[in-house]
Motif scaffolding. Sequence first.
Motif, short mmCIF file in Angstrom:
data_model
loop_
_atom_site.label_atom_id
_atom_site.label_comp_id
_atom_site.label_asym_id
_atom_site.label_seq_id
_atom_site.Cartn_x
_atom_site.Cartn_y
_atom_site.Cartn_z
N UNK A 325 0.79 -1.25 -0.04
CA UNK A 325 -0.01 -0.04 0.01
C UNK A 325 0.90 1.33 0.08
N UNK A 326 1.99 1.34 0.78
CA UNK A 326 2.72 2.46 0.76
C UNK A 326 3.61 2.77 -0.54
N UNK A 327 3.95 1.60 -1.21
CA UNK A 327 4.40 1.79 -2.45
C UNK A 327 3.35 2.38 -3.54
N UNK A 328 2.33 1.76 -3.24
CA UNK A 328 1.21 2.10 -4.60
C UNK A 328 0.98 3.64 -4.31
N UNK A 329 0.79 3.99 -2.96
CA UNK A 329 0.29 5.32 -2.62
C UNK A 329 1.58 6.26 -3.16
N UNK A 330 2.63 6.00 -2.84
CA UNK A 330 3.89 6.58 -3.03
C UNK A 330 4.09 6.70 -4.59
N UNK A 331 4.11 5.83 -5.45
CA UNK A 331 4.29 5.68 -6.99
C UNK A 331 3.38 6.61 -7.61
N UNK A 333 1.34 8.74 -6.32
CA UNK A 333 1.46 10.24 -5.81
C UNK A 333 2.29 11.05 -6.53
N UNK A 334 3.68 10.52 -6.82
CA UNK A 334 4.82 11.11 -7.38
C UNK A 334 4.61 11.57 -8.83
N UNK A 335 3.52 10.89 -9.46
CA UNK A 335 3.38 11.47 -11.08
C UNK A 335 2.17 12.24 -10.86
N UNK A 336 1.31 12.22 -9.81
CA UNK A 336 0.30 12.92 -9.71
C UNK A 336 0.86 14.42 -9.41
N UNK A 337 2.17 14.50 -8.78
CA UNK A 337 2.57 15.65 -8.50
C UNK A 337 3.33 16.18 -9.52
N UNK A 338 3.31 15.58 -10.84
CA UNK A 338 3.88 16.24 -11.75
C UNK A 338 5.36 15.57 -12.29
N UNK A 339 5.92 14.64 -11.70
CA UNK A 339 6.98 14.04 -12.01
C UNK A 339 6.95 13.67 -13.44
N UNK A 340 7.90 13.40 -14.32
CA UNK A 340 7.77 12.94 -15.75
C UNK A 340 7.53 11.35 -15.67
N UNK A 364 -3.13 5.66 8.34
CA UNK A 364 -2.84 4.42 9.22
C UNK A 364 -1.40 4.21 9.01
N UNK A 365 -0.56 4.37 7.70
CA UNK A 365 0.74 4.02 7.53
C UNK A 365 1.58 4.94 8.17
N UNK A 366 1.22 6.17 7.96
CA UNK A 366 2.21 7.39 8.41
C UNK A 366 1.93 7.88 9.88
N UNK A 367 0.79 8.21 10.13
CA UNK A 367 0.63 8.59 11.15
C UNK A 367 0.23 7.59 12.42
N UNK A 368 0.05 6.26 12.07
CA UNK A 368 -0.14 5.37 13.20
C UNK A 368 1.24 4.33 13.22
N UNK A 369 1.63 4.02 12.03
CA UNK A 369 2.82 2.91 11.79
C UNK A 369 4.13 3.90 11.81
N UNK A 370 4.28 5.13 11.43
CA UNK A 370 5.25 5.72 11.47
C UNK A 370 6.10 5.53 10.27
N UNK A 372 7.64 6.63 6.52
CA UNK A 372 7.61 8.01 5.68
C UNK A 372 7.20 7.81 4.65
N UNK A 373 6.44 8.79 4.17
CA UNK A 373 5.93 8.81 2.86
C UNK A 373 5.64 10.26 2.20
N UNK A 374 6.70 10.55 1.87
CA UNK A 374 6.73 12.03 1.39
C UNK A 374 5.86 12.48 0.25
N UNK A 375 5.62 11.90 -0.79
CA UNK A 375 5.16 11.96 -1.93
C UNK A 375 3.75 11.96 -1.54
N UNK A 376 3.24 10.99 -0.70
CA UNK A 376 1.87 10.86 -0.48
C UNK A 376 1.35 11.84 0.25
#
Length: 405
Positions: A325-331, A333-340, A364-370, A372-376
Amino acid sequence: MRTGTIGRGLGLATALAALITGLCMAPATAVRAAPEPAPAVAAAPAAFTHPGVLVSRPQLDFVRAKVQAGAQPWKSAYDQMMASKYASLTRTAKPRAVVECGSYSNPNYGCTDEREDAIAAYTLSLAWYITQDSRYAAKAVEIMDAWSAVIKDHTNSNAPLQTGWAGSSWPRAAEIIKYTYSGWPNAGRFATMLRDVYLPKVINGSNSNGNWELSMTEAAIGISVFLEDRTSYDRAVTKFRGRVPAYIYLTSDGALPKAAPGSGLDTRDKIIKYWQGQSTFMDGLSQETCRDLTHTGYGISAVSHIAETGRIQGQDLYPEIADRLRHALGLHAKYQLGEAVPSSLCGGSLKDNLGPVTEVGFNALHNRMGIAMTNTQTLTQQRRPAGTDNLFVAWETLTHADNPN
């Protein structure tokens, strides 16, 4: 490799020869199907927690306190919800005996009406709990009663998905109303509707695109909580455990994504076709990424919702799926933020938009489990307050932003 029982009359040498021959004749492109995952212990709790579908009473209390204090982002999220058509006290439900939904809801005989009435019931239940104004609870009851008095079936090609979408929202509303409001004499009839009309359509899942089965599984788990149906709950969790690894890829899976149990995806070519023609795999890639981000968002959202309900019910599913889930959100999110987008990913182009689907998983993942999910985190905060997709996602900044419970 699973083999059949060797008959008593077959000698050891013959048996070995038969085994070797079978291995040599196996097609080179064959992929071993994933076994049906089976929990070591039952997933269903000994006693169900209510309200307990996507949101719990402690979560609702947290939200109410934040809204009453005028704290952000909850107050702006609440204002957004209350200004929506779904919070209207003059809404008239539009139930149908048979909801007929073809591909992409064409034809659309009651499809939009059903989904939006279900979201309205949930919206009104949240409004009731936060304001304690019984008019909102009464309107939610009116909508749920209207449908439970009429609906008999869902038909046409999109029936399973339609049932999954509406069936995800109904129990969220029903849980809040039944367990925090005293004026719902037809709650039993609503339970019968969920048991007889919705659950049979979703409990067995689907071998269509992954967002279908995940949305259907979300509905099955929510309905099972409301009905306190442990058998269906266990079946839905087992389905979830088989589908998530087949929907979100990790490099630890090997050269190819996993196949869902019963999918029949037993060759490399079949798997690549199912993954929209994508043959380069990376952490967090979804089975529908190269289809479009909208459907990918449906799948990711359902994964988060199911895990959230499981956690409330005392079985935390997040650790099992956290890496995916963290990788799916991060991947995404990165492109939604504009990365080529690299040419190796969907030919260098991604379609559509992820939707308001990151709050639950991020919390759940960032706040409860700590984790790091910068892009998300950046995407989630930029898009607050998250509204509704008008299908089955609604008001998740309000209910889950920084919610510790």
